[in-house]
Scaffold this active site. Structure first.
Site, mmCIF file in Angstrom:
data_model
loop_
_atom_site.group_PDB
_atom_site.id
_atom_site.type_symbol
_atom_site.label_atom_id
_atom_site.label_comp_id
_atom_site.label_asym_id
_atom_site.label_seq_id
_atom_site.Cartn_x
_atom_site.Cartn_y
_atom_site.Cartn_z
ATOM 1 N N LEU A 35 2.231 -31.404 -33.860
ATOM 2 C CA LEU A 35 1.731 -30.939 -32.555
ATOM 3 C C LEU A 35 2.850 -30.539 -31.593
ATOM 4 O O LEU A 35 2.657 -30.547 -30.385
ATOM 5 C CB LEU A 35 0.810 -31.995 -31.907
ATOM 6 C CG LEU A 35 -0.414 -32.411 -32.737
ATOM 7 C CD1 LEU A 35 -1.248 -33.453 -31.973
ATOM 8 C CD2 LEU A 35 -1.309 -31.198 -33.068
ATOM 9 N N TYR A 84 -1.204 -21.511 -34.696
ATOM 10 C CA TYR A 84 -1.909 -20.221 -34.608
ATOM 11 C C TYR A 84 -2.403 -19.742 -35.978
ATOM 12 O O TYR A 84 -3.611 -19.611 -36.206
ATOM 13 C CB TYR A 84 -0.964 -19.194 -33.972
ATOM 14 C CG TYR A 84 -1.473 -17.776 -33.947
ATOM 15 C CD1 TYR A 84 -2.787 -17.469 -33.594
ATOM 16 C CD2 TYR A 84 -0.615 -16.719 -34.251
ATOM 17 C CE1 TYR A 84 -3.237 -16.144 -33.560
ATOM 18 C CE2 TYR A 84 -1.053 -15.405 -34.204
ATOM 19 C CZ TYR A 84 -2.366 -15.127 -33.870
ATOM 20 O OH TYR A 84 -2.798 -13.830 -33.833
ATOM 21 N N ASN A 118 6.478 -12.681 -28.137
ATOM 22 C CA ASN A 118 5.864 -11.611 -28.945
ATOM 23 C C ASN A 118 5.029 -10.683 -28.068
ATOM 24 O O ASN A 118 4.540 -11.063 -27.012
ATOM 25 C CB ASN A 118 5.008 -12.200 -30.072
ATOM 26 C CG ASN A 118 5.847 -12.930 -31.097
ATOM 27 O OD1 ASN A 118 5.670 -14.111 -31.304
ATOM 28 N ND2 ASN A 118 6.780 -12.245 -31.702
ATOM 29 N N ARG A 150 15.992 -4.896 -27.042
ATOM 30 C CA ARG A 150 16.230 -6.338 -27.185
ATOM 31 C C ARG A 150 17.221 -6.533 -28.345
ATOM 32 O O ARG A 150 16.986 -6.016 -29.442
ATOM 33 C CB ARG A 150 14.896 -7.036 -27.495
ATOM 34 C CG ARG A 150 14.992 -8.514 -27.738
ATOM 35 C CD ARG A 150 13.616 -9.185 -27.789
ATOM 36 N NE ARG A 150 12.789 -8.722 -28.901
ATOM 37 C CZ ARG A 150 11.562 -9.165 -29.158
ATOM 38 N NH1 ARG A 150 11.011 -10.088 -28.354
ATOM 39 N NH2 ARG A 150 10.868 -8.702 -30.166
ATOM 40 N N TYR A 174 16.468 -18.147 -37.149
ATOM 41 C CA TYR A 174 15.061 -18.244 -37.552
ATOM 42 C C TYR A 174 14.844 -17.482 -38.859
ATOM 43 O O TYR A 174 14.328 -18.017 -39.842
ATOM 44 C CB TYR A 174 14.143 -17.694 -36.444
ATOM 45 C CG TYR A 174 12.779 -17.329 -36.977
ATOM 46 C CD1 TYR A 174 11.858 -18.325 -37.306
ATOM 47 C CD2 TYR A 174 12.424 -15.996 -37.194
ATOM 48 C CE1 TYR A 174 10.624 -17.982 -37.848
ATOM 49 C CE2 TYR A 174 11.192 -15.651 -37.724
ATOM 50 C CZ TYR A 174 10.304 -16.653 -38.046
ATOM 51 O OH TYR A 174 9.088 -16.316 -38.591
HETATM 52 C C1 UD1 Z 1 9.624 -10.855 -33.672
HETATM 53 C C2 UD1 Z 1 10.871 -11.544 -34.130
HETATM 54 C C3 UD1 Z 1 10.735 -11.834 -35.594
HETATM 55 C C4 UD1 Z 1 9.467 -12.614 -35.896
HETATM 56 C C5 UD1 Z 1 8.261 -11.841 -35.362
HETATM 57 C C6 UD1 Z 1 6.952 -12.564 -35.553
HETATM 58 C C7 UD1 Z 1 12.729 -10.835 -32.714
HETATM 59 C C8 UD1 Z 1 13.983 -10.039 -32.658
HETATM 60 N N1 UD1 Z 1 12.042 -10.742 -33.854
HETATM 61 O O1 UD1 Z 1 9.520 -9.654 -34.386
HETATM 62 O O2 UD1 Z 1 11.853 -12.565 -36.023
HETATM 63 O O3 UD1 Z 1 9.338 -12.792 -37.273
HETATM 64 O O4 UD1 Z 1 8.474 -11.624 -33.975
HETATM 65 O O5 UD1 Z 1 6.872 -13.689 -34.739
HETATM 66 O O6 UD1 Z 1 12.390 -11.540 -31.791
HETATM 67 N N2 UD1 Z 1 8.248 -5.897 -27.380
HETATM 68 C C9 UD1 Z 1 8.377 -5.403 -26.104
HETATM 69 N N3 UD1 Z 1 8.244 -6.258 -25.063
HETATM 70 C C10 UD1 Z 1 7.990 -7.599 -25.226
HETATM 71 C C11 UD1 Z 1 7.851 -8.097 -26.548
HETATM 72 C C12 UD1 Z 1 8.009 -7.224 -27.592
HETATM 73 O O7 UD1 Z 1 8.616 -4.212 -25.919
HETATM 74 O O8 UD1 Z 1 7.906 -8.332 -24.214
HETATM 75 C C13 UD1 Z 1 8.358 -4.960 -28.522
HETATM 76 C C14 UD1 Z 1 9.498 -5.251 -29.476
HETATM 77 O O9 UD1 Z 1 10.678 -4.628 -29.080
HETATM 78 C C15 UD1 Z 1 8.923 -4.718 -30.785
HETATM 79 C C16 UD1 Z 1 7.412 -4.955 -30.665
HETATM 80 O O10 UD1 Z 1 7.173 -5.075 -29.266
HETATM 81 O O11 UD1 Z 1 9.131 -3.346 -30.891
HETATM 82 C C17 UD1 Z 1 6.953 -6.222 -31.350
HETATM 83 O O12 UD1 Z 1 7.713 -7.320 -30.878
HETATM 84 P P1 UD1 Z 1 7.418 -8.822 -31.325
HETATM 85 O O13 UD1 Z 1 5.993 -9.137 -31.132
HETATM 86 O O14 UD1 Z 1 8.422 -9.690 -30.634
HETATM 87 O O15 UD1 Z 1 7.665 -8.796 -32.898
HETATM 88 P P2 UD1 Z 1 8.965 -8.361 -33.726
HETATM 89 O O16 UD1 Z 1 10.028 -7.792 -32.879
HETATM 90 O O17 UD1 Z 1 8.495 -7.500 -34.844
#
Ligand code: UD1
Length: 355
Positions: free
Chosen positions: A35, A13, A201, A294, A151
């Site tokens: 890959l 990505y 994410n 989470r 990680y």
């Molecule tokens: C996550 C990872 C982090 C990684 C980053 C970039 C965790 C605990 N942390 O960070 O180690 O460096 O991605 O890849 O996994 N959210 C929801 N519903 C979802 C997905 C996310 O509510 O299905 C919320 C999360 O709680 C957060 C925000 O969206 O508040 C962003 O989440 P995410 O994209 O997973 O990033 P990070 O939590 O910042």
């Protein structure tokens, strides 16, 4: 002579957007990618966007013999190192593969670089190294290392290894780029994020709900001490991020030692703000339900991007609307990511090998 850059993980990505930016800036690029979580189709699409393509070598950063051969075949002047594993949950259940790929792989890469006389390295780190920041915005001199998962620890360990390396040998020039939350895609809609399985994410998950592949979004936590109770992050357009890498590369060609830069926008958005912005841009509904937090998540984090602005002359230019529009264009024109494509002939300049 044109400078040749090795991009590890260049089909992934962020790596694919950096590869494109390098080619557009006139660099020659060699991509090394195993890959495992990416597709060579991204490299074919890069050629579609800019009319140039990187040399491609299918292989692994842990393969020292391959690295030695690569460095003796191509006159590489610097390495952008993206290759690595990045799924937090997976790292908890399979820590050794994270330490092997991310930590041992980087050690092998640096050993091969040093023996080939290459000492310029741009490393993909993460704002995850700050753990739960005591305050926002987060500056580069804030404490690091209080991490909750393998990680994050693997990225933090690599940062420390690279600092030791630069301390031991002054020929090294290293950029540690701490990414906040990369999102979006190239505006052509041709390259973007193609996660394996169910995305962990936020934005890929929202996009797949909007396209109908997933039923609804679980919003992790509605009781954080934030603007609306949901988590706040600094989302940064992946093309801005790629441009930050070019600036860092330029800087380390004249600045030795280890340099740390946050790559973020300096602006935080909550999960609910992200959902609303996505709905507005796409015209699609994103059903969601607020569930428990989470484990391991933090309430809020956003960057102080001033150091990068002062030292690199870089700042993120693309706002939330554009992040959403580009993410949606990529998702809606590639509903199954790169796997929707029919097999295509490999261009002449794309060399493939497996070891
Ligand atoms: C996550 C990872 C982090 C990684 C980053 C970039 C965790 C605990 N942390 O960070 O180690 O460096 O991605 O890849 O996994 N959210 C929801 N519903 C979802 C997905 C996310 O509510 O299905 C919320 C999360 O709680 C957060 C925000 O969206 O508040 C962003 O989440 P995410 O994209 O997973 O990033 P990070 O939590 O910042």
């Amino acid at each position: 002579m044109t400078s040749k850059i090795l991009v590890t993980g260049g089909a992934g990505y962020i790596g694919s957007h950096a590869t494109l930016a390098l080619l557009q800036a006139g660099f020659e690029v060699v991509v090394l990618d195993n890959l495992c979580n990416s597709s060579v189709e991204s490299l074919l699409r890069i050629e579609g966007i800019c009319g140039k393509s990187p040399q491609f070598i299918q292989g692994d950063i842990r393969d020292r013999g391959l690295l030695d051969e690569l460095f003796s075949s191509y006159r590489i002047s610097a390495v952008m190192h993206f290759a690595g594993l990045k799924v937090v949950n997976e790292s908890v259940s399979n820590p050794l593969s994270y330490y092997e790929n991310n930590v041992a792989g980087t050690v092998t890469l640096c050993q091969a670089m040093a023996s080939a006389g290459i000492f310029r390295l741009v490393f993909s780190s993460t704002a995850n190294v700050y753990g739960e920041p005591a305050q926002v915005p987060v500056r580069e001199d804030f404490p690091t290392g209080a991490l909750t998962n393998p990680y994050g620890r693997s990225k933090f360990m690599v940062e420390q290894i690279l600092q030791d390396l630069a301390m031991a040998d002054s020929r090294w020039s290293i950029a540690l780029l701490r990414y906040f939350n990369p999102v979006g895609a190239h505006s052509s809609g041709l390259i973007g994020e193609d996660p394996n399985g169910i995305p962990s994410n936020l934005l890929p998950y929202i996009s797949q709900v909007a396209i109908g592949k997933l039923k609804q979004l679980s919003v992790y936590g509605g009781d954080y001490p934030t603007v609306d109770g949901t988590g706040v992050r600094d989302y940064i357009h992946v093309v801005d991020l790629a441009e930050g890498h070019l600036k860092a590369l330029e800087k380390i060609s004249t600045k030795a030692g280890v340099n740390i830069w946050n790559l973020g926008t300096g602006q935080g958005y909550s999960v609910l703000e992200m959902i609303r912005a996505f709905e507005q841009v796409s015209g699609r509904k994103v059903p969601y339900q607020i569930v428990d937090r989470r484990p391991g998540d933090i309430g809020e984090s956003w960057a102080d991007p001033m150091r990068a602005e002062k030292e690199l002359g870089w700042r993120a230019k693309r706002g939330l609307q554009q992040m959403m529009a580009d993410a949606w264009r990529w998702q809606s024109s590639n509903p199954s990511g790169y796997s929707t494509c029919l097999p295509q002939a490999t261009p002449d300049s794309t060399k493939s090998r497996t070891n």
